[in-house]
Design an enzyme around this catalytic site. Structure first.
Site, mmCIF file in Angstrom:
data_model
loop_
_atom_site.group_PDB
_atom_site.id
_atom_site.type_symbol
_atom_site.label_atom_id
_atom_site.label_comp_id
_atom_site.label_asym_id
_atom_site.label_seq_id
_atom_site.Cartn_x
_atom_site.Cartn_y
_atom_site.Cartn_z
ATOM 1 N N THR A 131 41.182 16.673 55.270
ATOM 2 C CA THR A 131 40.948 16.787 56.714
ATOM 3 C C THR A 131 40.041 15.680 57.252
ATOM 4 O OG1 THR A 131 39.777 18.183 58.328
ATOM 5 C CG2 THR A 131 39.124 18.444 56.059
ATOM 6 N N ASP A 132 40.152 15.402 58.535
ATOM 7 C CA ASP A 132 39.244 14.440 59.179
ATOM 8 C C ASP A 132 37.813 14.992 59.272
ATOM 9 O OD1 ASP A 132 39.718 16.403 61.122
ATOM 10 O OD2 ASP A 132 40.297 15.002 62.705
ATOM 11 N N GLU A 133 37.676 16.328 59.088
ATOM 12 C CA GLU A 133 36.367 16.949 59.304
ATOM 13 C C GLU A 133 35.322 16.508 58.283
ATOM 14 O OE1 GLU A 133 36.498 21.034 60.555
ATOM 15 O OE2 GLU A 133 38.573 20.848 61.193
ATOM 16 N N TYR A 157 33.187 24.741 55.604
ATOM 17 C CA TYR A 157 34.582 24.340 55.372
ATOM 18 C C TYR A 157 34.678 22.852 55.056
ATOM 19 C CZ TYR A 157 39.225 22.577 56.575
ATOM 20 O OH TYR A 157 40.421 21.889 56.553
ATOM 21 N N LYS A 161 35.737 20.833 51.552
ATOM 22 C CA LYS A 161 36.853 19.872 51.466
ATOM 23 C C LYS A 161 36.339 18.508 50.991
ATOM 24 C CE LYS A 161 40.645 20.344 52.478
ATOM 25 N NZ LYS A 161 41.830 20.835 51.741
#
Ligand code: NAD
Ligand code: TYD
Length: 354
Positions: A131-133, A157, A161
């Site tokens: 993810t970009d997060e 989260y 990741k």
């Protein structure tokens, strides 16, 4: 790709990927390993293009005996790893399963691949969907995230990741495991569990319930239609460089509030109600640690692999909203599952949106 282990293939993006891959590649056989948590459903896997090339296995990616058995029994040459706990708000209420599935689960799969492919890594690939997060939060005038940005995750989260991404990369450098990673922005489309922004707003609007916008609604996400993500993943597996990371994003960066207004406008057109759905918009208490803005620089995947998104936000949203309107039985079945109401109560009651 011949014998593919897809993890999390009963969830939103994984199920879309299974549908997509069976349709576009007549040679692949898929083993789909999914624990069927609250977010996974076999109802996402009906009407596959070719059932005979898809085997569903209910099980946990942290179960190393099971994963090892699947690797050897099905001579897996490609792993496409989607399985994860994926919702930021749930990670705030209860981070433990995020650590277990996202970090320990990824480690278990990496170990299984390392052992299964120890003698011959030719034609093998471990593809990790991220993810970009992991890159943290941007201010409005910051340049978009490139693959070279440092990791600054800010929620349980995204931190879990990020941990998984680091492990995947370490297995490339240490054990020469042929890995690729994609970091993608927010997806929307069919089969998305209605805890995430787009399906939640559609579901609540159709039921005449408040549309809960966190804080001032001026946060920014980079929205991508899920089929474009699936196409990018396949391209990276087929043509990407082992050890490489590719950013994926839609180039659509509205404020959350404007996105919700657009959803309302499309619903007003295709399912008119007495009042515009926009009248249901309710500003509610913000998410703790809420990342302000994500945006992706996708020049690497565009220049090296020729990928570009086929859907713009308007066409992708229309297609998505029409899908939800056409599948009331899916919505009914998913939202009447045990635990859904309890989650809505837990996340929204204190925000005054119930
Ligand atoms: P999802 O929550 O809809 O689906 C996750 C799936 O994983 C479910 O089917 C669930 O049953 C399964 N699962 C969970 N724990 C498991 C375990 N221990 N063993 C086996 N299966 C398990 O998630 P999604 O939105 O489809 O996201 C898929 C992947 O894509 C995730 O890795 C996520 O981090 C990543 N991603 C998502 C987005 C997005 O916008 N949704 C964007 C970028 C990246
Ligand atoms: P979400 O779909 O949870 O994805 P992520 O947090 O992974 O980006 O949320 C997208 C954006 O929408 C995010 O800025 C939080 C916001 N949001 C709301 O304003 N209201 C809601 O009810 C939800 C679920 C999200």
């Amino acid at each position: 790709m011949k014998n593919v282990l897809v993890t999390g293939g009963a969830g939103f993006i994984g199920a879309n990927f299974v549908h997509y891959l069976l349709l576009v590649d007549a040679r692949v056989r898929i083993v789909n390993l999914d624990l069927l948590t609250y977010a996974g459903s076999l109802e996402n896997l009906t009407e596959l293009a070719d059932e005979s090339r898809h085997l569903f296995v209910e099980g946990d990616i942290t179960d190393s005996a099971l994963v090892n058995r699947l690797m050897s029994e099905h001579q897996i040459d490609t792993i496409v790893h989607f399985a994860a706990e994926s919702h930021v708000d749930r990670s705030i209420h209860g981070p433990a399963p995020f650590i277990q599935t996202n970090i320990v689960g990824t480690f278990t799969l990496l170990e299984a691949a390392r052992q299964a492919w120890a003698k011959d890594r030719g034609g093998k690939r471990f593809h990790h969907v991220s993810t970009d997060e992991v890159f943290g939060s941007l201010a409005e005038d910051d340049p978009p995230f490139s693959e070279a940005n440092p990791y600054v995750p800010r929620s349980p989260y995204s931190a879990s990741k990020a941990g998984a991404d680091h492990l995947v990369r370490a297995y490339f450098h240490t054990y020469q495991l042929p890995v690729t990673i994609t970091n993608c922005s927010n997806n929307y489309g069919p089969y998305q569990f209605p805890e995430k922004l787009v399906p939640l707003m559609i579901l609540n609007a159709l039921h005449g319930r408040p549309l809960p916008v966190y804080g001032d609604g001026r946060q920014i996400r980079d929205w991508l239609y899920v089929e474009d993500h699936c196409e990018a993943i396949r391209l990276v597996i087929e043509k990407g460089q082992p050890g490489e990371t590719y950013n994926i994003g839609g180039g659509n960066q509205p404020y959350n509030l404007d996105l919700v207004l657009e959803i309302c406008a499309i619903l007003d057109e295709i399912r008119p109600a007495e009042k515009s759905y926009a009248s249901l918009i309710t500003h509610v208490a913000d998410r703790p640690g809420h990342d302000r803005r994500y945006a992706m620089d996708v020049s690497r995947i565009r220049n090296d692999l020729g990928w570009f998104p086929r859907y713009d936000l308007e066409s992708g949203l229309r297609q998505t909203i029409q899908w939800y309107v056409d599948h009331p039985q899916w919505i009914e079945s998913i939202s009447s599952r045990e635990g859904f109401e309890a989650w809505m109560e837990k996340n929204y009651a204190a925000r005054g949106a119930r």
